[in-house]
Design a protein around this motif. Structure first.
Motif, short mmCIF file in Angstrom:
data_model
loop_
_atom_site.label_atom_id
_atom_site.label_comp_id
_atom_site.label_asym_id
_atom_site.label_seq_id
_atom_site.Cartn_x
_atom_site.Cartn_y
_atom_site.Cartn_z
N TYR A 178 18.85 -13.51 80.17
CA TYR A 178 19.37 -14.70 80.87
C TYR A 178 19.41 -16.17 80.67
N ARG A 179 18.18 -16.59 81.49
CA ARG A 179 18.33 -18.24 81.04
C ARG A 179 17.76 -18.30 79.78
N HIS A 180 16.81 -17.68 79.23
CA HIS A 180 16.60 -17.77 77.74
C HIS A 180 18.23 -17.34 76.85
N MET A 181 18.38 -16.90 76.61
CA MET A 181 20.39 -16.32 76.63
C MET A 181 21.53 -17.93 76.64
N ARG A 182 21.02 -18.44 77.76
CA ARG A 182 21.80 -19.76 78.23
C ARG A 182 21.98 -21.08 77.15
#
Length: 355
Positions: A178-182
């Motif tokens: 999630y953090r990477h995609m955000r």
């Protein structure tokens, strides 16, 4: 359970959704990813009724014992009967210990491939013991960019499954995913996803991280010979600029990575072209940042990167001193050569003198 609706009677079609389902099913089945057996991955394309969708979800939730993953892509999942509430109830009554819900959907069916949803999207789908990953934040719409094979959110998810997270954990845990995609989607000017997790949901993994490189100084696994560990080139013996670039190239060879992979694992700090130009230089770069990003992208631990920086600083100082001590070539004598006008003036003067 992968569900997608690409054809509609009264809304704009979303052909990218059909591509989403095919590519995501293939990605989850790869041994390098989840390694999901085909019989455990059900794809439901263009269900004609909401009840057909909910029946498939209930069946998946009932059959799963460990983890059930529900993915939906399309124009919308909520109707006046509250389909997200029905989804939540279906997962709560299932027997799976863990639940993952991935929503790449909308409700308003905006033109030009946009997809939008209500502000409480994540809250309506929350289930105890789950991780929810939704395509758009409360005030933004998700996107299906025209001309691209996948929706923006699922396309980024597929890229991450294939390329991994540079400097990320060994497993693609949903929290890290999630953090990477955000960050990646926001950097492209696209809607940033949102997430909700309960208990240890963020620690669930969707597969191995292809970009993961263990630190070379870490202890080897039990039963593994120490000699099998990766041995990086030692910069301490470098004495010349040519030797510096030769050893720098050997680092990439040792890593087993292509120029493109080094670029990706550097987090975009250096491009594949920059890697190529760096390794083919004849003079030392005047700044250290590019070389540091290259070495980190290859997987060198920070301690070894610092050793390389010390060698670079020593060589740069030596080449600077040599350049300053090099004798300057004498400048050619500045003899005066008369111009054509001056030669003509001299002839006229001599003739006048004789007369």
């Amino acid at each position: 359970m992968l569900i997608g609706t690409s054809r509609y009677d009264h809304l704009e079609p979303l052909p990218a959704v059909s591509n989403n389902l095919t590519a995501l099913a293939a990605a989850l089945a790869k041994p390098s990813s989840w390694g999901l057996p085909p019989e455990h991955c059900v794809t439901l394309s263009n269900p004609t009724t909401a009840e057909m969708t909910m029946a498939a979800v209930r069946a998946a939730a009932e059959q799963a014992r460990d983890t059930v993953l529900i993915y939906f892509a399309g124009h919308g999942l909520i109707d006046p009967e509250g389909d997200l509430y029905r989804l939540r109830q279906a997962l709560l009554t299932g027997r799976a210990e863990r639940c993952v819900v991935v929503l790449d959907c909308c409700y308003s069916g905006l033109a030009l491939g946009s997809m939008g949803g209500p502000a409480d999207l994540a809250d309506q789908a929350s289930v105890e013991g789950t991780f929810l990953l939704a395509a758009a934040a409360e005030t933004r719409t998700a996107l299906a960019p025209p001309g691209e094979p996948f929706t923006a959110f699922t396309g980024e998810l597929l890229d991450t499954l294939q390329m991994g997270i540079p400097h990320g954990p060994e497993l693609l845990e949903f929290g890290a995913l999630y953090r990477h995609m955000r960050i990646s989607l926001a950097a492209k000017g696209r809607p940033a996803p949102q997430a909700r997790d309960r208990n240890t949901g963020a620690q669930l993994a969707l597969g191995r991280n292809p970009a993961y490189l263990p630190a070379s100084g870490s202890a080897p696994p039990a039963g593994k010979n120490q000699a099998s560990e990766r041995s990086w080139p030692n910069p301490s013996g470098i004495r010349t600029v040519e030797g510096f670039f030769k050893a720098l190239s050997d680092v990439r060879v040792t890593s087993g990575l292509t120029h493109q992979m080094v670029s990706q694992r550097s987090g975009g700090r250096v491009s594949a072209g920059t890697v190529s130009r760096l390794l083919n230089r004849e003079s030392l770069p005047k700044t250290w940042q590019t070389t540091a990003a290259y070495l980190s992208g290859c997987g060198l631990p920070d301690t070894q990167v610092a050793e390389w920086q010390a060698v670079w600083m020593r060589l740069l100082a030596e080449t600077t001193i040599k350049a300053a001590a090099r004798p300057t070539a004498p400048r050619p004598s500045q003899e005066h050569h008369p111009t054509l006008l001056e030669r003509l003036a001299g002839r006229v003067s001599r003739r006048n003198g004789r007369s």
